[in-house]
Structures are given as C-alpha cells and as structure tokens.
Write a protein that holds these residues in place. Structure first.
Motif, short mmCIF file in Angstrom:
data_model
loop_
_atom_site.label_atom_id
_atom_site.label_comp_id
_atom_site.label_asym_id
_atom_site.label_seq_id
_atom_site.Cartn_x
_atom_site.Cartn_y
_atom_site.Cartn_z
N LEU A 287 10.47 24.20 32.73
CA LEU A 287 10.15 23.51 33.98
C LEU A 287 10.42 22.01 33.88
O LEU A 287 10.37 21.30 34.87
CB LEU A 287 8.69 23.74 34.35
N LYS A 288 10.66 21.54 32.66
CA LYS A 288 10.79 20.08 32.47
C LYS A 288 12.11 19.54 32.97
O LYS A 288 12.16 18.64 33.78
CB LYS A 288 10.58 19.72 31.01
N GLU A 289 13.19 20.04 32.44
CA GLU A 289 14.48 19.57 32.96
C GLU A 289 15.56 20.65 32.89
O GLU A 289 15.40 21.65 32.20
CB GLU A 289 14.94 18.31 32.21
N MET A 290 16.60 20.44 33.66
CA MET A 290 17.69 21.41 33.71
C MET A 290 18.33 21.54 32.33
O MET A 290 18.73 20.55 31.73
CB MET A 290 18.74 20.91 34.71
N PRO A 291 18.41 22.76 31.79
CA PRO A 291 19.00 22.93 30.46
C PRO A 291 20.45 22.47 30.44
O PRO A 291 21.18 22.63 31.42
CB PRO A 291 18.91 24.45 30.23
N GLU A 292 20.83 21.87 29.33
CA GLU A 292 22.22 21.42 29.16
C GLU A 292 23.12 22.64 28.96
O GLU A 292 22.67 23.71 28.56
CB GLU A 292 22.32 20.52 27.91
N GLU A 293 24.42 22.41 29.20
CA GLU A 293 25.36 23.50 28.91
C GLU A 293 25.51 23.64 27.41
O GLU A 293 25.61 22.65 26.70
CB GLU A 293 26.73 23.15 29.49
N LYS A 294 25.52 24.88 26.92
CA LYS A 294 25.88 25.05 25.52
C LYS A 294 26.85 26.20 25.36
O LYS A 294 26.86 27.15 26.15
CB LYS A 294 24.63 25.21 24.65
N MET A 295 27.68 26.08 24.33
CA MET A 295 28.68 27.10 24.09
C MET A 295 28.03 28.19 23.23
O MET A 295 27.30 27.89 22.29
CB MET A 295 29.89 26.53 23.35
N LEU A 296 28.32 29.43 23.58
CA LEU A 296 27.70 30.52 22.85
C LEU A 296 28.64 31.73 22.89
O LEU A 296 29.06 32.15 23.96
CB LEU A 296 26.36 30.86 23.53
N ARG A 297 28.96 32.24 21.75
CA ARG A 297 29.79 33.45 21.64
C ARG A 297 30.97 33.43 22.62
O ARG A 297 31.17 34.35 23.41
CB ARG A 297 28.95 34.70 21.90
N GLY A 298 31.75 32.36 22.62
CA GLY A 298 32.95 32.32 23.45
C GLY A 298 32.68 32.16 24.93
O GLY A 298 33.55 32.42 25.76
N GLY A 299 31.48 31.75 25.29
CA GLY A 299 31.18 31.52 26.69
C GLY A 299 30.28 30.30 26.80
O GLY A 299 30.01 29.63 25.81
N MET A 300 29.82 30.03 28.02
CA MET A 300 28.94 28.89 28.24
C MET A 300 27.65 29.41 28.85
O MET A 300 27.67 30.37 29.60
CB MET A 300 29.62 27.90 29.17
N VAL A 301 26.54 28.78 28.52
CA VAL A 301 25.28 29.17 29.14
C VAL A 301 24.39 27.95 29.31
O VAL A 301 24.44 27.00 28.53
CB VAL A 301 24.59 30.28 28.33
N ARG A 302 23.59 27.96 30.39
CA ARG A 302 22.60 26.92 30.61
C ARG A 302 21.24 27.58 30.54
O ARG A 302 20.65 27.93 31.56
CB ARG A 302 22.75 26.38 32.03
N CYS A 303 20.74 27.83 29.33
CA CYS A 303 19.42 28.41 29.18
C CYS A 303 18.92 28.00 27.81
O CYS A 303 19.67 28.04 26.84
CB CYS A 303 19.48 29.93 29.30
N LEU A 304 17.65 27.60 27.75
CA LEU A 304 17.11 27.14 26.47
C LEU A 304 17.02 28.28 25.46
O LEU A 304 17.13 28.08 24.27
CB LEU A 304 15.71 26.55 26.68
#
Lengths: 307, 200
Positions: A287-304
């Motif tokens: 709830l604090k702030e919008m998660p940053e983009e991170k690269m994961l297994r050949g894709g991108m995700v915005r989730c902590l």
C-alpha cells in the motif's frame, strides 16, 4: 533494435471540476513497452485501463486537454508531435475500434483505396476484399450500412493494404466469427513477417495468445507484467503477477472463477500497487508505493512478491 | 412456460430477407446459445424476441400469448454496446432505477461501486456501464434474458464476475437465457444447447 520504444509514458487530462477550478487526472503511469521489427506484442487489459489512450498517444491524436510525458522512440529517433503528424497514416497506422473512425460520406471501396501506398489502389483493394470474404457489393456501401463484423474486416483491410512499419490494432476482434478471427490472426502474422511491428490492443486473451509473441498486461494505467506467450498455460503457475493469474483463471475454458471487486477509476487510484485492494497476498508494504518494474524469468513484473 | 419464435422472417426491404422461417424456443430455466456468422441476423432476432423490433412475418409467443406492449417487459435484452443503451443525459442512478431498484447485495456482487451512481455515463468505461445494464435487466419480473454479446467487450475477470451473478439469478428465479455469442468456450461452459441461426 526496437522499431518502437515507449519509455516512462504518462498521460494526464485536465478538466474543469467546478466553475473555473481545474483538476488533473493521470490515466497512464510510467509505462514502458517496446516492439521489435517483425514482432507482435499484445497489450491486454480490461476496458477502462487506458489501452486505447496508449495507441492515441503514439499517433498523436489525443484531445487537446491531454498532456503527455515520457519518450516515444520510433526507428531510433524521438517521435515529436510534428513527426507523428507526418508519419501517421503512412508509416504508423491504426486499426480503430469502430466504424465511427471512417468518413461517413465516403463509399467503402474508395475509402480503402486511399490507404494504399504502392501500386494500383483498386486492384489491391479488390484483392484484400476477396481475402476477407467481403462481397464486391460492399465497395459501394457507406459505413453506416455495414454490420459489426463487416466493419471490422474493412478496418483491418485498410491497415493491411497500407503495409506500414508500425500497425496498431485497437480491439480488432469483438463480434467476429471464428473464420474471420482466424483470417485476422494470419494477416497480423503476415504483416509482422513482412517487417512491420504490430501492437494488438485487446482484452481477448485467447486471440492475443494465438497471435502475439509476447503479452503486456495492463491494469489501471500501467503494465503490470510482460510475459512470453508460452507462460500462459496450465493453471498459470509460470505467470508473474497475481492479476495476470486471475485473468488467466477466469477464462471460460479454464476455471471461470472471478475475483472480487473492480478496477479502480483513474482519479481514485490507491497510492501503492493499484491491484492491492483486490489481491489476496497484499501486505502493508504493497500500500506504500507503486512497485518498481523488475525483470524476472525473461519477462517484466511490477509486484513486490513475484517469484 | 416458454419463449417461442414461430416461422419468423425479417427484412428491411420488400422481398429482401435477412432470414426467413426461423423456428426456435427457449424454456424457462434453460440456457441456450445462439451462434451464426456475422451479419446473419442474430442481433435482429434478439431484438424481435424482446419486442424491440416487429418481425416482417411470423409470431413471437411468450407462454402462448403475444408479447405485452406495456409495463415492465418480461423479456429483457442486454446489448453488446452499453454506451448505446444508456441515456447520456441521466445519471447512473436514474439509469439503474429505470425498471426496478436492485438491492445493495446485487450491486456489490456485480462490482458496482456506490460512488459510480452519481456519475454520468460518459465518465465510466464500457465494462463499468455493462454492469449497470445487467443489473437493470435482472428485475424480479424478468422471465427471459437475451444476452447479445453481453460480455464480448469485457476482460475475462469481469466476464466471469457478471456471468456468475446472472447464472445464479437465473437458477433462483427459473429464468431462461438466450446467449448470443461468438465465443465457443463461453457457450460450451454455460449453455445446455446451442442453436445455429443459419440452420433453423
């Protein structure tokens, strides 16, 4: 190198709330997406998530009260408003959502011919009509006389005959029967094979999976995940974001189970992750702030908590 | 207890028919799919069954008698495009309460936020509007629901959400539903039988 790159795109609208007081609503936040030559990227998300605005921003046809931040790079060079105006309709084309985008006083045949850039326009138009099973009679009709499916095929054929470098299709499938959808899949693939970069904006995951190379999932104005098509399988174990998993599980051919609630409106976005109010695994950190983009297994995700 | 189409034909001009000799029926409590190529007249048939359009020939019978011409219509139609089915000069609350007053539980299950009721239609997206159109059509006197591509424009979560509510309601009230759709997976999931308009 990518044909089209979008960096940190934000779009907001200014409107009058009461009297002369103005308020600004941000509808797209820090969006990143890129499309390579010969690639098809599907942007999937629910209605009201701002998908069409993305297309309109690339073409520079947003209304006057919109302000755009961020960078759009086409062919290695930044797309300025002036350059957008020069390129749209020739190198960058859109397949719009409805017949409302056609000239209501021009017959279909001549209208399609206007978008042919090379060779004999009439021949190209007849050929494409035959391919999409549009009868020769349709050439002489006006836009209001078309049925929903026919209109969609006409709009699609205009983009195909233009042979543009970037094709953006805004909801190309609703109301089409299986045969025509099949035909549309093939044409988008042909466009890509001929060197175009194709962006499909759709809510139809099934169509996106059959047609695209990678899928960008859109929620409340930003991309929450970019995943290769192959990750959408089984119960969605390979997917990264909880929203994507929920989308996948809600399909009628999968489990057909919805999650509660609805997407927040653009002017009532939560401060943190936009999906947190509907997410089972949300914590206080979300709830604090919008998660940053991170690269994961050949894709991108915005989730902590994506793994 | 059924909704019947008897030898229905429709055309906009004399001697040019969109379809002719259509016979079909939906019983109460039954969920039937209607498929066919685009332009075959599926929407027109839906409009005829719900009284929005008069057939050029043939009859529509509800429980053996003609469709009523006044009062709350027992056959409700939900259109594909909700933007075209709401009055742009009414607030959402008035639109929702045109036929009946849905309770809070139904609104919550459909994911309609209280705050939306004060808004104008142009301030909501298609998916949000469609939830209102569905709630509006599910009044207590609705015997049959015609869902004309009701969830085609919506993402899969909203689609599942809306159908869950509608199917639940249909079962409770013994409603009949005619589902007009191109989506084979959806039809296979919810319908007990499927009619092809080009073969009736």
């Amino acid at each position: 190198m990518s044909t089209l790159e979008i960096h940190d795109l934000s779009i907001s609208f200014t409107k009058y709330s009461k009297g002369l007081r103005q308020e600004t609503t941000q509808v797209i936040h820090n969006l990143n997406v890129s499309i390579n030559k010969g690639e098809i990227v599907a942007v999937v998300g629910s209605s009201g998530s701002g998908k069409s605005l993305l297309a309109h921003a690339i073409l520079g046809i947003l209304p006057g009260n919109a302000s755009v931040k961020g960078r759009i790079v086409y062919d290695g060079q930044e797309l300025t408003e002036q350059r957008k105006a020069e390129l749209r309709g020739t190198e960058i084309v859109i397949v719009p959502q409805s017949v409302k985008f056609l000239d209501p006083l021009m017959k279909i045949g001549s209208q399609v011919q206007t978008s042919v850039r090379k060779g004999n326009a009439a021949v190209a138009q007849k050929k494409i009509f035959e391919k999409y099973k549009l009868k020769p009679l349709v050439e002489k009709l006006f836009p209001f006389q078309l049925s929903g499916g026919m209109a969609r095929r006409v709009l699609l054929s205009m983009a195909v005959v233009s042979e543009a470098n970037v094709v953006i299709a805004d909801e190309p499938t609703p109301g089409l029967d299986a045969d025509v959808i099949k035909e549309a899949e093939i044409s988008f693939r042909e466009l890509a094979d001929n060197g175009s970069a194709v962006m499909l904006i759709t809510h139809d995951i099934e169509f996106a999976l059959k047609t695209a190379d990678k899928i960008a999932v859109f929620y409340a104005g930003t991309t929450v995940e970019v995943a290769p098509v192959s990750d959408f399988s089984g119960k969605g174990e390979n997917l990264r974001h909880p929203y994507t998993k929920a989308l996948w599980r809600a399909l009628p051919q999968n489990e057909f189970i919805p999650i509660k609630g609805s997407q927040p409106l653009a002017n009532h976005l939560p401060k943190g992750c936009p999906f947190a109010p509907r997410c089972e695994n949300a914590t206080l950190d979300c709830l604090k702030e919008m998660p940053e983009e991170k690269m994961l297994r050949g894709g991108m995700v915005r989730c902590l908590y994506a793994t | 207890m059924q909704l019947e189409a008897i030898d229905i034909g429709f055309g906009y001009k004399k001697n040019s028919w969109i379809f002719r000799h259509v016979h079909m029926s939906v019983s109460r409590g039954e969920i039937v799919g209607l498929v066919g190529p685009s332009g075959a007249g599926k929407t027109t048939l839906g409009k005829i069954l719900s009284g929005y359009e008069k057939p050029s020939e043939g009859l529509v019978r509800l429980n053996g008698s003609p469709l009523p011409s006044k009062g709350y219509h027992p056959v409700q139609l939900v259109f594909q495009h909700p933007e075209k089915a709401v009055n742009p000069k009414w607030r959402m609350k008035e639109i929702l309460h045109e036929g009946w007053n849905p309770d809070d539980e139904l609104l919550e299950r459909l994911g309609i936020e209280k705050d939306w009721l004060r808004r104008w239609p142009n301030e909501l997206s298609g998916g949000e509007l469609q939830r209102f159109c569905v709630a509006r059509a599910l009044g207590p006197s609705t015997q049959f629901l015609i869902a004309d591509e009701m969830t085609t424009m919506l993402d899969s979560i909203t689609q599942a959400q809306i159908w869950q509510v509608v199917l639940d309601m249909a079962q409770k009230r013994n409603m009949g539903i005619l589902v007009i759709s191109h989506e084979a997976h959806l039809l296979n999931r919810i319908c007990s039988r499927i009619i092809d308009i080009s073969q009736v």
